[in-house]
Write an enzyme that holds these catalytic residues in place. Structure first.
Site, PDB file in Angstrom:
ATOM      1  N   HIS A   1       0.754  -1.113   0.030  1.00  0.00           N
ATOM      2  CA  HIS A   1       0.058   0.002   0.149  1.00  0.00           C
ATOM      3  C   HIS A   1       0.849   1.157  -0.129  1.00  0.00           C
ATOM      4  O   HIS A   1       2.186   1.074   0.572  1.00  0.00           O
ATOM      5  CB  HIS A   1      -0.829   0.141   1.324  1.00  0.00           C
TER       6      HIS A   1
ATOM      7  N   ASP B   1       2.352   1.706   3.450  1.00  0.00           N
ATOM      8  CA  ASP B   1       3.310   0.815   4.036  1.00  0.00           C
ATOM      9  C   ASP B   1       4.510   1.291   3.735  1.00  0.00           C
ATOM     10  O   ASP B   1       5.476   0.943   4.626  1.00  0.00           O
ATOM     11  CB  ASP B   1       3.101  -0.510   3.311  1.00  0.00           C
TER      12      ASP B   1
ATOM     13  N   MET C   1       2.814  -5.722  -7.609  1.00  0.00           N
ATOM     14  CA  MET C   1       1.285  -5.128  -7.571  1.00  0.00           C
ATOM     15  C   MET C   1       1.741  -4.081  -6.476  1.00  0.00           C
ATOM     16  O   MET C   1       2.316  -3.995  -5.531  1.00  0.00           O
ATOM     17  CB  MET C   1       0.564  -6.452  -6.843  1.00  0.00           C
TER      18      MET C   1
ATOM     19  N   GLU D   1     -10.979  -6.500  -5.067  1.00  0.00           N
ATOM     20  CA  GLU D   1     -10.968  -7.491  -4.329  1.00  0.00           C
ATOM     21  C   GLU D   1     -12.281  -7.485  -3.287  1.00  0.00           C
ATOM     22  O   GLU D   1     -12.670  -6.621  -2.479  1.00  0.00           O
ATOM     23  CB  GLU D   1      -9.804  -7.242  -3.341  1.00  0.00           C
TER      24      GLU D   1
ATOM     25  N   LYS E   1     -14.819  -8.660  -0.467  1.00  0.00           N
ATOM     26  CA  LYS E   1     -15.065  -9.296   1.004  1.00  0.00           C
ATOM     27  C   LYS E   1     -16.433  -8.885   1.790  1.00  0.00           C
ATOM     28  O   LYS E   1     -16.810  -7.957   1.419  1.00  0.00           O
ATOM     29  CB  LYS E   1     -13.775  -8.526   1.816  1.00  0.00           C
TER      30      LYS E   1
ATOM     31  N   GLU F   1      -9.659 -13.536  -2.752  1.00  0.00           N
ATOM     32  CA  GLU F   1      -8.997 -14.153  -1.387  1.00  0.00           C
ATOM     33  C   GLU F   1      -9.554 -15.200  -0.911  1.00  0.00           C
ATOM     34  O   GLU F   1     -10.815 -15.190  -0.649  1.00  0.00           O
ATOM     35  CB  GLU F   1      -8.863 -12.974  -0.487  1.00  0.00           C
TER      36      GLU F   1
ATOM     37  N   HIS G   1     -11.527 -14.641   2.360  1.00  0.00           N
ATOM     38  CA  HIS G   1     -13.095 -13.549   2.224  1.00  0.00           C
ATOM     39  C   HIS G   1     -14.055 -14.501   1.511  1.00  0.00           C
ATOM     40  O   HIS G   1     -15.077 -14.207   2.015  1.00  0.00           O
ATOM     41  CB  HIS G   1     -12.750 -12.588   1.189  1.00  0.00           C
TER      42      HIS G   1
ATOM     43  N   ASP H   1      -5.312 -13.449  -3.871  1.00  0.00           N
ATOM     44  CA  ASP H   1      -4.613 -13.372  -2.374  1.00  0.00           C
ATOM     45  C   ASP H   1      -4.958 -14.940  -1.526  1.00  0.00           C
ATOM     46  O   ASP H   1      -5.931 -15.319  -1.439  1.00  0.00           O
ATOM     47  CB  ASP H   1      -5.215 -12.530  -1.548  1.00  0.00           C
TER      48      ASP H   1
ATOM     49  N   ASP I   1     -11.661 -12.453  11.384  1.00  0.00           N
ATOM     50  CA  ASP I   1     -10.805 -12.273  10.041  1.00  0.00           C
ATOM     51  C   ASP I   1      -9.665 -12.832  10.628  1.00  0.00           C
ATOM     52  O   ASP I   1      -8.680 -12.127  11.169  1.00  0.00           O
ATOM     53  CB  ASP I   1     -10.822 -10.814   9.820  1.00  0.00           C
TER      54      ASP I   1
ATOM     55  N   ASP J   1      -6.767 -14.472   8.422  1.00  0.00           N
ATOM     56  CA  ASP J   1      -5.474 -14.303   7.663  1.00  0.00           C
ATOM     57  C   ASP J   1      -4.545 -15.418   7.930  1.00  0.00           C
ATOM     58  O   ASP J   1      -3.422 -14.914   8.047  1.00  0.00           O
ATOM     59  CB  ASP J   1      -4.999 -12.869   7.778  1.00  0.00           C
TER      60      ASP J   1
ATOM     61  N   ASP K   1      -1.181 -13.014   1.330  1.00  0.00           N
ATOM     62  CA  ASP K   1      -2.183 -12.071   2.075  1.00  0.00           C
ATOM     63  C   ASP K   1      -2.514 -12.638   3.406  1.00  0.00           C
ATOM     64  O   ASP K   1      -3.812 -12.766   3.646  1.00  0.00           O
ATOM     65  CB  ASP K   1      -3.178 -11.272   1.528  1.00  0.00           C
TER      66      ASP K   1
END
Ligand code: GLT
Ligand code: MN
Ligand code: MN
Length: 396
Positions: free
Chosen positions: A65, A68, A99, A192, A194, A228, A231, A256, A266, A268, A298
């Site tokens: 991002h 980030d 990406m 994406e 979710k 993902e 998701h 993802d 969530d 991950d 991810d």
């Protein structure tokens, strides 16, 4: 040496190599383990150190991002210095940036959404932030641009008409496609889906919903999806089916990979950690069709982990993918499994797949079918599934 870590044997079949296209977000290996009930447990690691870590574990690339890498309030000179140092680190360690994406969810300005916020100033700011982040991504070499609309949703439908939200969303994406074209950027957008979290409900909750929406955009050819695992599993759906639909539509621009137990928060998790069978069918699909894009993990390490645990997490994602890829090859070469599958495909004497023609329709209307016989035949799925289980458990 790039892509190896101390103690890894040259012949290790689970050793990742650049051609596997394994990527991680800065936010994944950089995740500090904060959750809604507790603060970070790991120290902040500078992006250049994360690039080094990814090279050590054998990843191909890093995704990011805007924030980030570049703090949200950085000035132009500070931004340029950070980007220069980061590019150098990527070059030194042989790490690509395939990406990039925009953080349109952390800042309180986006609490009512970014592209779907009621306030047109917020929508304009979201566009400006994304244009700048696209410039950054292109500067770093990205060819895919992800849009995860984490705040594009609501807690109550009393506050916003979903038709307004969809219109604003479309206007913003059309604007950004226009910007990319105008700049001559060879970027493909990947939306994406979710279903919820952080919003009570997020608009366009599934990959299928996103695919329908893309057809309404001004430049649908530029826009695909980034499904993902977590998701789809959160919504109780089958990730492989979502990916298959995206592939069938020519829209699988990115993916993802992680894991998630349905009905939980969530999570991950590391790829394959919760449902390795579902992960197997997904890897088998991707390898079978020849998906050539990034395999992006991810996910993040458990909150219990230190930096060594983060490396174990990253290696684990890639090792599991490669182990499942090997199992997919075994599945394709297993005579008993392939025999059962071949027996299921009896051909098409009625030419159903040849499409409608009047004569074919008439002939079919005349035909008599033995429903009893059709219903009596066992399909062998129990045997097939057990063979798959034994193959996955390594006893076959
Ligand atoms: C965030 C989210 C992910 C998205 C990332 C891209 S950020 O971690 O949970 O699913 O892909 O914005
Ligand atoms: Mn997620
Ligand atoms: Mn994601």
């Amino acid at each position: 040496m790039r892509g190896r870590y101390p103690g890894a044997a040259m012949s290790d079949p689970l050793q990742p190599r650049p051609e596997h296209k394994f990527t991680f977000g800065l936010w994944t290996v950089g995740n500090r383990g904060a959750d809604p009930f507790g603060p970070p447990v790991r120290p902040a690691v500078p992006p250049v150190r994360l690039v080094q870590l990814l090279a050590e574990v054998g990843a191909y690339g890093v995704n990011l991002h805007d924030n980030d890498l570049v703090p949200i309030d950085a000035g132009a000179a500070q931004r340029d210095a950070i980007v220069r140092e980061f590019r150098q680190a990527c070059a030194d360690h042989g790490i690509s940036v395939p990406m990039a994406t925009t953080n349109l969810f952390s800042d309180p300005a986006f609490r009512d959404g970014a592209f779907t916020a009621h306030d047109p100033q917020v929508r304009a700011y979201a566009l400006q932030k994304t244009m700048r982040a696209m410039d950054l991504g292109v500067e770093l070499g990205a060819s895919v641009y992800v849009f995860w609309g984490g705040r594009e949703g609501c807690e109550t439908d009393a506050g916003k008409d979903p038709l307004d939200a969809l219109r604003w969303y479309r206007e913003c994406l059309d604007f950004l496609c226009g910007y990319a074209k105008d700049q001559g950027y060879a970027l493909r957008f990947a939306l994406e889906a979710k279903p919820n979290e952080p919003r009570g409900d997020i608009y366009l909750p599934t990959t299928g919903a996103v695919l329908g929406f893309i057809a309404t955009l001004a430049h649908p050819e530029m826009v695909g999806v980034n499904p993902e695992v977590a998701h789809e599993h959160m919504a109780g759906l089958n990730m492989t089916h979502a990916v298959a639909q995206a592939w069938d539509a020519g829209k699988l621009f990115h993916i993802d990979l992680n894991d998630q137990i349905p009905g939980r928060y969530d999570q991950d998790f590391r790829f394959g950690a919760a449902n390795p069978r579902a992960a197997f069918f997904l890897v088998r699909f991707l390898e079978q069709v020849g998906y050539a894009g990034s395999r992006h993990f991810d996910a993040h390490a458990y909150r219990s982990e230190d930096e060594a645990g983060v490396r174990d997490f990253a290696r684990g994602c890639m090792r599991t993918y490669l182990a499942l890829k090997d199992k997919a090859h075994r599945f394709a070469r297993d005579p008993e499994i392939q025999g059962i599958l071949a027996g299921l495909r009896a051909g098409d004497p009625y030419e159903v797949g040849s499409g409608y023609a009047r004569a074919r329709g008439r002939a079919l209307l005349q035909r008599t079918f033995d429903r009893g016989a059709l219903a009596a035949r066992g399909l062998g799925y129990e045997r097939l599934d057990q063979l798959t289980t034994e193959l996955l458990l390594g006893v076959r």
